[in-house]
Design a protein around this motif. Structure first.
Motif, PDB file in Angstrom:
ATOM      1  N   SER A   1       0.824  -1.210   0.000  1.00 40.25           N
ATOM      2  CA  SER A   1       0.000   0.000   0.000  1.00 40.25           C
ATOM      3  C   SER A   1       0.856   1.256   0.000  1.00 40.25           C
ATOM      4  O   SER A   1       0.545   2.244  -0.684  1.00 40.25           O
ATOM      5  N   ILE A   2       1.936   1.245   0.762  1.00 39.34           N
ATOM      6  CA  ILE A   2       2.827   2.404   0.811  1.00 39.34           C
ATOM      7  C   ILE A   2       3.513   2.608  -0.542  1.00 39.34           C
ATOM      8  O   ILE A   2       3.633   3.736  -1.029  1.00 39.34           O
ATOM      9  N   VAL A   3       3.941   1.514  -1.172  1.00 38.84           N
ATOM     10  CA  VAL A   3       4.547   1.616  -2.500  1.00 38.84           C
ATOM     11  C   VAL A   3       3.517   2.100  -3.517  1.00 38.84           C
ATOM     12  O   VAL A   3       3.826   2.911  -4.395  1.00 38.84           O
TER      13      VAL A   3
ATOM     14  N   MET B   1       1.040   4.087  -2.914  1.00 42.02           N
ATOM     15  CA  MET B   1       0.860   5.515  -2.680  1.00 42.02           C
ATOM     16  C   MET B   1       2.042   6.316  -3.219  1.00 42.02           C
ATOM     17  O   MET B   1       1.870   7.414  -3.766  1.00 42.02           O
ATOM     18  N   ALA B   2       3.256   5.773  -3.084  1.00 43.06           N
ATOM     19  CA  ALA B   2       4.432   6.449  -3.642  1.00 43.06           C
ATOM     20  C   ALA B   2       4.323   6.526  -5.163  1.00 43.06           C
ATOM     21  O   ALA B   2       4.656   7.552  -5.769  1.00 43.06           O
ATOM     22  N   ASP B   3       3.836   5.453  -5.780  1.00 43.66           N
ATOM     23  CA  ASP B   3       3.625   5.430  -7.221  1.00 43.66           C
ATOM     24  C   ASP B   3       2.602   6.487  -7.625  1.00 43.66           C
ATOM     25  O   ASP B   3       2.782   7.218  -8.611  1.00 43.66           O
ATOM     26  N   ALA B   4       1.520   6.583  -6.863  1.00 42.21           N
ATOM     27  CA  ALA B   4       0.473   7.572  -7.157  1.00 42.21           C
ATOM     28  C   ALA B   4       1.003   8.999  -7.013  1.00 42.21           C
ATOM     29  O   ALA B   4       0.646   9.888  -7.797  1.00 42.21           O
ATOM     30  N   LEU B   5       1.862   9.219  -6.032  1.00 45.09           N
ATOM     31  CA  LEU B   5       2.436  10.554  -5.842  1.00 45.09           C
ATOM     32  C   LEU B   5       3.351  10.929  -7.000  1.00 45.09           C
ATOM     33  O   LEU B   5       3.411  12.098  -7.400  1.00 45.09           O
ATOM     34  N   CYS B   6       4.082   9.945  -7.535  1.00 48.57           N
ATOM     35  CA  CYS B   6       4.917  10.214  -8.710  1.00 48.57           C
ATOM     36  C   CYS B   6       4.051  10.704  -9.871  1.00 48.57           C
ATOM     37  O   CYS B   6       4.418  11.651 -10.580  1.00 48.57           O
ATOM     38  N   ARG B   7       2.899  10.062 -10.053  1.00 53.85           N
ATOM     39  CA  ARG B   7       2.001  10.497 -11.124  1.00 53.85           C
ATOM     40  C   ARG B   7       1.470  11.902 -10.846  1.00 53.85           C
ATOM     41  O   ARG B   7       1.378  12.731 -11.754  1.00 53.85           O
ATOM     42  N   LYS B   8       1.125  12.148  -9.593  1.00 54.14           N
ATOM     43  CA  LYS B   8       0.587  13.457  -9.216  1.00 54.14           C
ATOM     44  C   LYS B   8       1.597  14.563  -9.499  1.00 54.14           C
ATOM     45  O   LYS B   8       1.231  15.665  -9.921  1.00 54.14           O
ATOM     46  N   MET B   9       2.884  14.232  -9.300  1.00 57.50           N
ATOM     47  CA  MET B   9       3.941  15.217  -9.533  1.00 57.50           C
ATOM     48  C   MET B   9       4.507  15.132 -10.947  1.00 57.50           C
ATOM     49  O   MET B   9       5.488  15.782 -11.265  1.00 57.50           O
ATOM     50  N   GLU B  10       3.882  14.272 -11.783  1.00 56.76           N
ATOM     51  CA  GLU B  10       4.249  14.118 -13.193  1.00 56.76           C
ATOM     52  C   GLU B  10       5.700  13.704 -13.361  1.00 56.76           C
ATOM     53  O   GLU B  10       6.425  14.209 -14.230  1.00 56.76           O
TER      54      GLU B  10
ATOM     55  N   ARG C   1      -9.321   4.290  -0.841  1.00 61.32           N
ATOM     56  CA  ARG C   1      -9.432   3.286   0.213  1.00 61.32           C
ATOM     57  C   ARG C   1      -8.063   2.883   0.753  1.00 61.32           C
ATOM     58  O   ARG C   1      -7.920   2.522   1.926  1.00 61.32           O
ATOM     59  N   VAL C   2      -7.057   2.931  -0.099  1.00 60.21           N
ATOM     60  CA  VAL C   2      -5.715   2.518   0.317  1.00 60.21           C
ATOM     61  C   VAL C   2      -5.187   3.453   1.392  1.00 60.21           C
ATOM     62  O   VAL C   2      -4.754   3.017   2.463  1.00 60.21           O
ATOM     63  N   ALA C   3      -5.220   4.759   1.125  1.00 61.28           N
ATOM     64  CA  ALA C   3      -4.717   5.727   2.104  1.00 61.28           C
ATOM     65  C   ALA C   3      -5.510   5.649   3.403  1.00 61.28           C
ATOM     66  O   ALA C   3      -4.938   5.724   4.499  1.00 61.28           O
ATOM     67  N   ARG C   4      -6.839   5.499   3.292  1.00 60.88           N
ATOM     68  CA  ARG C   4      -7.668   5.419   4.498  1.00 60.88           C
ATOM     69  C   ARG C   4      -7.342   4.177   5.316  1.00 60.88           C
ATOM     70  O   ARG C   4      -7.238   4.240   6.547  1.00 60.88           O
TER      71      ARG C   4
ATOM     72  N   VAL D   1      -4.571   2.457   5.350  1.00 59.55           N
ATOM     73  CA  VAL D   1      -3.229   2.544   5.915  1.00 59.55           C
ATOM     74  C   VAL D   1      -3.212   3.486   7.118  1.00 59.55           C
ATOM     75  O   VAL D   1      -2.399   3.347   8.030  1.00 59.55           O
ATOM     76  N   GLY D   2      -4.146   4.443   7.118  1.00 58.52           N
ATOM     77  CA  GLY D   2      -4.238   5.351   8.254  1.00 58.52           C
ATOM     78  C   GLY D   2      -3.447   6.625   8.077  1.00 58.52           C
ATOM     79  O   GLY D   2      -3.150   7.320   9.050  1.00 58.52           O
ATOM     80  N   LEU D   3      -3.123   6.969   6.839  1.00 57.96           N
ATOM     81  CA  LEU D   3      -2.419   8.222   6.570  1.00 57.96           C
ATOM     82  C   LEU D   3      -3.426   9.330   6.287  1.00 57.96           C
ATOM     83  O   LEU D   3      -4.363   9.139   5.512  1.00 57.96           O
ATOM     84  N   GLN D   4      -3.235  10.454   6.926  1.00 58.47           N
ATOM     85  CA  GLN D   4      -4.103  11.592   6.719  1.00 58.47           C
ATOM     86  C   GLN D   4      -3.685  12.353   5.458  1.00 58.47           C
ATOM     87  O   GLN D   4      -2.510  12.332   5.059  1.00 58.47           O
ATOM     88  N   LEU D   5      -4.644  13.033   4.850  1.00 58.19           N
ATOM     89  CA  LEU D   5      -4.340  13.816   3.654  1.00 58.19           C
ATOM     90  C   LEU D   5      -3.268  14.862   3.939  1.00 58.19           C
ATOM     91  O   LEU D   5      -2.432  15.162   3.091  1.00 58.19           O
ATOM     92  N   SER D   6      -3.294  15.410   5.142  1.00 59.87           N
ATOM     93  CA  SER D   6      -2.297  16.417   5.500  1.00 59.87           C
ATOM     94  C   SER D   6      -0.895  15.816   5.546  1.00 59.87           C
ATOM     95  O   SER D   6       0.091  16.475   5.179  1.00 59.87           O
ATOM     96  N   GLN D   7      -0.797  14.552   5.998  1.00 56.98           N
ATOM     97  CA  GLN D   7       0.500  13.882   6.035  1.00 56.98           C
ATOM     98  C   GLN D   7       1.011  13.604   4.626  1.00 56.98           C
ATOM     99  O   GLN D   7       2.204  13.789   4.339  1.00 56.98           O
ATOM    100  N   ILE D   8       0.113  13.154   3.770  1.00 58.74           N
ATOM    101  CA  ILE D   8       0.486  12.879   2.388  1.00 58.74           C
ATOM    102  C   ILE D   8       0.904  14.164   1.687  1.00 58.74           C
ATOM    103  O   ILE D   8       1.905  14.204   0.966  1.00 58.74           O
ATOM    104  N   GLN D   9       0.149  15.240   1.931  1.00 56.99           N
ATOM    105  CA  GLN D   9       0.492  16.529   1.337  1.00 56.99           C
ATOM    106  C   GLN D   9       1.840  17.009   1.852  1.00 56.99           C
ATOM    107  O   GLN D   9       2.624  17.617   1.109  1.00 56.99           O
TER     108      GLN D   9
END
Length: 282
Positions: A221-223, A225-234, A249-252, A254-262
């Motif tokens: 799940s963490i990997v 999310m890292a993959d998704a962030l790469c796409r978000k940052m192009e 559902r993955v982020a929820r 795992v228990g990571l808050q949107l603020s933490q991901i941001q």
């Protein structure tokens, strides 16, 4: 030879990571091994020693004085950071060049791999995951299957894209229908061939579908999310990337808050010095 047979043969012939990388991976599973064991492995590999010392003496780390030997580098940088470096150096050759089957120019797959590894490491730190090197390596190698499948995808891009566009499936699903394997399955096969730990094989296999993972759910799940962030940052966007929807559902789960991901996203620009330092290693 059928496409499936050709892919299996390509997996068998993909240049493996160096023997030293295998030894380092084994160290991670041995609680009795420490810094001296790691430095002993490195100092018997002249090229690797040179790379470790180059990074240790880079301006990014700003270590006091000149680092002159592997043991000193391990002491100052720490085992985890040196292990990550060893694996980066060992895996880099397979990612070099362009991967035009996936629409990636020279260096783009490698940049995506390194960026995802750093992002996964940051997310793992937030979650308090102890084996951060496992996450780092899983993110680094999540797309190693693309190296094997590149030429097959190039030849079959029309039927693959047709399925993506007309049947609302992901590129990975279309790969599997057309070629018999998708790049995550092939990546797991590569990891098994290289005798990497079972959890690492699992992470690579389910890096796009962590909700299906058994035994490595948090790590996959963490990997993911890292993959998704790469796409978000192009970062390293290929022809397949638009077909992967983000699953909240993955982020929820795992228990990571949107603020933490941001926060990870916001901090990434400051990590680019490290990325550049890693890219400068020959």
């Amino acid at each position: 030879m059928s496409t499936v047979e050709s892919i299996i043969e390509a997996v068998d012939h993909l240049k493996p990571v160096s023997e030293v990388a295998g030894k380092v991976m084994a160290l991670l599973d041995d609680p009795d091994c420490g810094m001296s064991d790691l430095s002993d492995i490195i100092r018997h590999e002249p090229a690797l020693t040179a790379n470790v010392l180059k990074l240790a003496n880079s301006s990014y780390f700003g270590l006091p004085g000149k680092i002159n030997d592997a043991k000193q580098a391990v002491v100052y940088l720490g085992m985890t950071q040196v292990v990550d470096l060893v694996l980066l150096v060992s895996c880099s050759e397979n990612f070099n060049g362009s991967h035009d089957g996936y629409g990636l120019n020279s260096g783009e797959l490698w940049k995506s791999a390194v960026s995802a590894a750093i992002l996964a490491n940051d997310l793992a730190d937030i979650k308090g995951v102890k084996q951060t090197s496992l996450l780092f390596t899983g993110a680094l190698l999540r797309d190693i299957g693309k190296v094997v499948l590149n030429q097959h995808v190039r030849s079959a891009i029309e039927p693959i894209m047709s399925r993506v566009k007309t049947q609302a499936m992901t590129f990975k699903e279309a790969e599997r229908q057309v070629l018999g394997f998708d790049h995550c399955q092939v990546g797991a096969m590569v990891a098994k061939n290289w005798h990497f730990p079972t959890p690492l094989q699992c992470i690579i296999r389910y890096s796009h579908t962590p909700l299906e993972a058994a035994g490595c759910y948090l790590e996959a799940s963490i990997v993911y999310m890292a993959d998704a962030l790469c796409r978000k940052m192009e970062i390293g966007l290929g022809v397949d990337d638009p077909s992967y929807p983000e699953d909240d559902r993955v982020a929820r789960s795992v228990g990571l808050q949107l603020s933490q991901i941001q926060g990870v996203i916001d901090d990434f620009d400051t990590k680019m010095d490290r990325v550049n330092a890693l890219f400068s290693i020959e």
